[in-house]
Design an enzyme around this catalytic site. Structure first.
Site: not given
Length: 363
Positions: A103, A174, A198
């Protein structure tokens, strides 16, 4: 999700049962209106109340400072990989990125298509992400517009226990996979963003918390829809928001509040991770976690069995016991048990018991 099922999926992940039950009960008839919340105007008072409640609860649960805006946007965290540099990397500005896996790789690649961005540190050892870099390992540019990092790395199972220090450069994180699992000290941050799917709710919405002066530095020479400050000015209603995703996010925030808030989520998170990693360490090498202990994620416990064939058998036999979502990411293999807020401690105990049984049967 069925009561007898424990969902360890990495995302979209399981949601708290009370949040889903509330949505079920209100799906066809929201508060006697004869229509679902997703069928009502985003400009109307009914949805407006849900929207404001969700924004307010997000602010309260995380103690978001008054000089920060809270936004609900579309596009997920991946959309923010591009939206962030579009706003901040104008007029020759540059940004620093800490590299800890897929990511952060994607975030850096997106930034480099917009402006100047560089990697300033990595958690890789011999090509594998098994740790996170320490604060003193980062090669920082004091003139950078921001220092970006991914707080938890879902694929490789690493997590920052202490955030990087920008030394005067605003941090941007993030936090898609560990938001609401521990308190946040906002002092050094310019912006935090988190895809909902999530720990917050369903897919379809990303939460952004950004300092107003950081937003004010954003470019005005990009389309308005990409300007974070424009979304803040309109209270995340610049265009039609993902109303049902935000409604479900509100339900999840209500559940977190009722369960004791972020400090209780943190306590449970530590307990769940300790039990899974404890089972790994107690297996005499049958289960192996490649991540250095200090960097092991409390959200995504990644470990391997002696062979890929046993990995596959483990996943299949776990599913027979209604323990689902345990297959590791295709790039690293193995097993991944995602321990998000909605996963109850009793469910983790069932996994740990299965791990012991499986190791005894297949060692």
């Amino acid at each position: 999700m069925r009561d007898d099922t424990v969902n360890f999926s990495a995302g979209p992940a399981g949601l708290p049962t009370p949040a889903l039950e509330r949505a079920r009960d209100e799906l066809l008839d929201y508060r006697g209106l004869g229509a679902s919340i997703m069928e009502l105007s985003h400009r109307g008072p009914e949805y407006g109340a849900v929207h404001e409640e969700a924004l307010g609860k997000m602010r309260v649960l995380l103690s978001v400072p008054d000089d920060f805006e809270v936004l609900f946007l579309q596009g997920g965290a991946t959309g923010m990989f591009g939206m962030l540099p579009l706003n901040q990397l104008h007029d020759g500005g540059s940004a620093d990125y800490v590299m800890t896996g897929v990511w952060s790789d994607k975030a850096l690649a997106a930034a480099q298509k917009v402006g100047q961005a560089r990697a300033v540190g990595s958690g890789a050892v011999d090509g594998a992400q098994v740790r996170v870099p320490g604060r003193d390992e980062l090669d920082l540019d004091p003139a950078a517009k921001y220092l970006h990092f991914t707080s938890n790395n879902t694929i490789v199972g690493t997590q920052f226990s202490n955030y990087p220090v920008g030394r005067g450069v605003p941090l941007v994180a993030d936090m898609s996979s560990d938001i609401l699992s521990r308190p946040i000290d906002f002092a050094d941050f310019g912006m935090i963003y988190a895809g909902a799917q999530k720990n917050l709710g369903p897919s379809g919405v990303v939460v952004v918390m950004a300092r107003r002066d950081f937003l004010a530095q954003g470019s005005k020479n990009i389309p308005t829809i990409f300007q974070l400050a424009a979304h803040a000015e309109k209270g995340s209603l610049l265009h039609t928001p993902p109303t049902f995703s935000i409604y479900l996010l509100r339900n999840v925030l209500d559940w977190v509040e009722a369960e004791g808030g972020v400090l209780e989520m943190e306590r449970r998170s530590r307990a769940k991770a300790e039990r899974v990693y404890g089972a790994v360490e107690a297996s005499d090498g049958f289960y192996r976690c490649r991540v250095e202990p200090a960097a092991r994620s409390r959200m995504n416990a990644v470990f391997h069995l002696p062979t890929p064939e046993l990995d596959t058998r483990f996943v299949a036999e776990a599913a027979e016991r209604r323990l689902i979502g345990l297959k590791g990411h295709r790039t690293v293999g193995g097993i991944r048990a995602s321990l998000y807020n909605a996963v109850r401690l009793e469910g983790v105990d069932r996994l740990v018991a299965f791990m012991a049984d499986f190791a005894q049967s297949h060692a």
